[in-house]
Design a protein around this motif. Structure first.
Motif, mmCIF file in Angstrom:
data_model
loop_
_atom_site.group_PDB
_atom_site.id
_atom_site.type_symbol
_atom_site.label_atom_id
_atom_site.label_comp_id
_atom_site.label_asym_id
_atom_site.label_seq_id
_atom_site.Cartn_x
_atom_site.Cartn_y
_atom_site.Cartn_z
ATOM 1 N N GLU A 1 0.752 -1.217 -0.004
ATOM 2 C CA GLU A 1 0.026 0.160 0.135
ATOM 3 C C GLU A 1 0.971 1.244 -0.109
ATOM 4 O O GLU A 1 0.654 2.240 -0.607
ATOM 5 C CB GLU A 1 -0.911 0.156 1.218
ATOM 6 C CG GLU A 1 -2.036 -1.186 1.082
ATOM 7 C CD GLU A 1 -2.771 -0.950 2.565
ATOM 8 O OE1 GLU A 1 -3.721 -0.364 2.446
ATOM 9 O OE2 GLU A 1 -2.496 -1.666 3.171
ATOM 10 N N LEU B 1 2.022 2.153 -3.496
ATOM 11 C CA LEU B 1 1.241 2.912 -4.318
ATOM 12 C C LEU B 1 0.949 4.415 -3.720
ATOM 13 O O LEU B 1 0.574 4.995 -4.665
ATOM 14 C CB LEU B 1 -0.328 2.109 -4.157
ATOM 15 C CG LEU B 1 -0.232 0.809 -5.155
ATOM 16 C CD1 LEU B 1 -1.725 -0.153 -4.784
ATOM 17 C CD2 LEU B 1 -0.196 1.018 -6.473
ATOM 18 N N LEU B 2 0.898 4.458 -2.380
ATOM 19 C CA LEU B 2 0.556 5.761 -2.053
ATOM 20 C C LEU B 2 1.567 6.839 -2.236
ATOM 21 O O LEU B 2 1.239 8.025 -2.554
ATOM 22 C CB LEU B 2 0.288 5.817 -0.337
ATOM 23 C CG LEU B 2 -1.100 5.181 -0.240
ATOM 24 C CD1 LEU B 2 -0.886 4.970 1.696
ATOM 25 C CD2 LEU B 2 -2.062 5.870 -0.183
ATOM 26 N N VAL C 1 2.859 8.306 -7.189
ATOM 27 C CA VAL C 1 2.256 9.216 -8.148
ATOM 28 C C VAL C 1 3.302 9.486 -9.275
ATOM 29 O O VAL C 1 4.600 9.978 -8.760
ATOM 30 C CB VAL C 1 1.559 10.215 -7.896
ATOM 31 C CG1 VAL C 1 1.243 11.175 -8.790
ATOM 32 C CG2 VAL C 1 0.328 9.932 -7.002
ATOM 33 N N ILE D 1 1.731 5.042 -12.395
ATOM 34 C CA ILE D 1 0.640 5.510 -11.353
ATOM 35 C C ILE D 1 0.509 6.853 -12.010
ATOM 36 O O ILE D 1 1.274 7.758 -11.612
ATOM 37 C CB ILE D 1 0.791 5.158 -9.973
ATOM 38 C CG1 ILE D 1 1.085 3.596 -9.580
ATOM 39 C CG2 ILE D 1 -0.027 5.836 -9.152
ATOM 40 C CD1 ILE D 1 0.076 2.805 -9.966
ATOM 41 N N VAL E 1 -3.408 9.392 -7.402
ATOM 42 C CA VAL E 1 -3.903 8.800 -6.256
ATOM 43 C C VAL E 1 -4.969 9.775 -5.831
ATOM 44 O O VAL E 1 -4.737 10.846 -5.273
ATOM 45 C CB VAL E 1 -2.663 8.647 -5.267
ATOM 46 C CG1 VAL E 1 -3.367 7.965 -3.986
ATOM 47 C CG2 VAL E 1 -1.533 7.720 -5.801
ATOM 48 N N HIS F 1 -7.913 10.232 -2.472
ATOM 49 C CA HIS F 1 -8.430 9.791 -1.185
ATOM 50 C C HIS F 1 -9.927 10.376 -1.107
ATOM 51 O O HIS F 1 -10.298 11.316 -1.570
ATOM 52 C CB HIS F 1 -7.446 10.256 -0.178
ATOM 53 C CG HIS F 1 -6.196 9.755 -0.331
ATOM 54 N ND1 HIS F 1 -5.772 8.477 -0.400
ATOM 55 C CD2 HIS F 1 -5.047 10.543 -0.614
ATOM 56 C CE1 HIS F 1 -4.388 8.315 -0.506
ATOM 57 N NE2 HIS F 1 -4.126 9.821 -0.686
ATOM 58 N N SER G 1 -8.952 4.986 -0.889
ATOM 59 C CA SER G 1 -7.910 5.323 -1.757
ATOM 60 C C SER G 1 -8.021 4.841 -3.161
ATOM 61 O O SER G 1 -8.625 3.695 -3.389
ATOM 62 C CB SER G 1 -6.371 5.065 -1.337
ATOM 63 O OG SER G 1 -6.402 5.593 -0.109
ATOM 64 N N PHE H 1 -6.217 4.491 -7.128
ATOM 65 C CA PHE H 1 -5.088 4.610 -7.750
ATOM 66 C C PHE H 1 -5.320 4.401 -9.372
ATOM 67 O O PHE H 1 -6.139 3.356 -9.720
ATOM 68 C CB PHE H 1 -4.120 3.357 -7.426
ATOM 69 C CG PHE H 1 -3.957 3.680 -5.956
ATOM 70 C CD1 PHE H 1 -2.749 4.544 -5.340
ATOM 71 C CD2 PHE H 1 -4.491 2.776 -5.326
ATOM 72 C CE1 PHE H 1 -2.722 4.466 -3.994
ATOM 73 C CE2 PHE H 1 -4.371 2.608 -3.750
ATOM 74 C CZ PHE H 1 -3.778 3.514 -3.234
#
Length: 141
Positions: free
Chosen positions: A76, A79-80, A83, A110, A113, A115, A125, A127
């Motif tokens: 995670e 991914l967070l 960007v 990516i 992102v 939220h 979230s 993506f």
């Protein structure tokens, strides 16, 4: 033929050089493949003619924010913070048991992102990604 239920699906990701780990609390994902339309019309023709151009694969992954993340917390976090970077992405539509099909993108950019939260829901979230190349389909071993 029996339909495949989405509840069995899993998503794994990592940096492009890492070993993919499961992304926690995935609620849905999409994979869209399209071909560009190239205009092949010529003078004298009264109708347009098109041929397929380059293929493009993109999609979206949504998950609940993991309040108590498990071992895949690192997935995670990849991914967070991803960007504008590339990740390795593996989609398992019917789970990761032997014989199931998996789709692997060695490099997926990516692009955003997002939220969101609501009074009557979880923090989520989302993506968005574009695949560099194609998803490779293979059986899980």
């Amino acid at each position: 033929m029996a339909a495949i239920r989405g509840c069995l699906g899993k998503v794994y990701c990592s940096t492009t050089t890492g070993t993919p780990a499961q992304v926690a609390d995935v609620t849905e994902w999409t994979m869209n493949s399209t071909a560009e339309n190239l205009d092949a019309s010529v003078m004298g023709a009264c109708t347009k003619e098109f041929v397929a151009g380059p293929n493009e694969t993109s999609g979206q992954l949504s998950c609940n924010w993991a309040g108590q993340p498990f071992a895949s917390f690192d997935a995670e976090q990849v991914l967070l913070g991803a960007v504008g970077t590339n990740v390795k992405l593996v989609l398992y539509p019917a789970g990761n048991a032997a014989g199931a099909t998996k789709y692997t993108a060695a490099s997926a950019l990516i692009t955003s992102v997002n939220h969101s939260a609501s009074v009557q829901g979880f923090v989520q979230s989302t993506f968005n990604y574009f695949v560099n190349g194609t998803f490779t389909a293979a059986a899980v071993t």
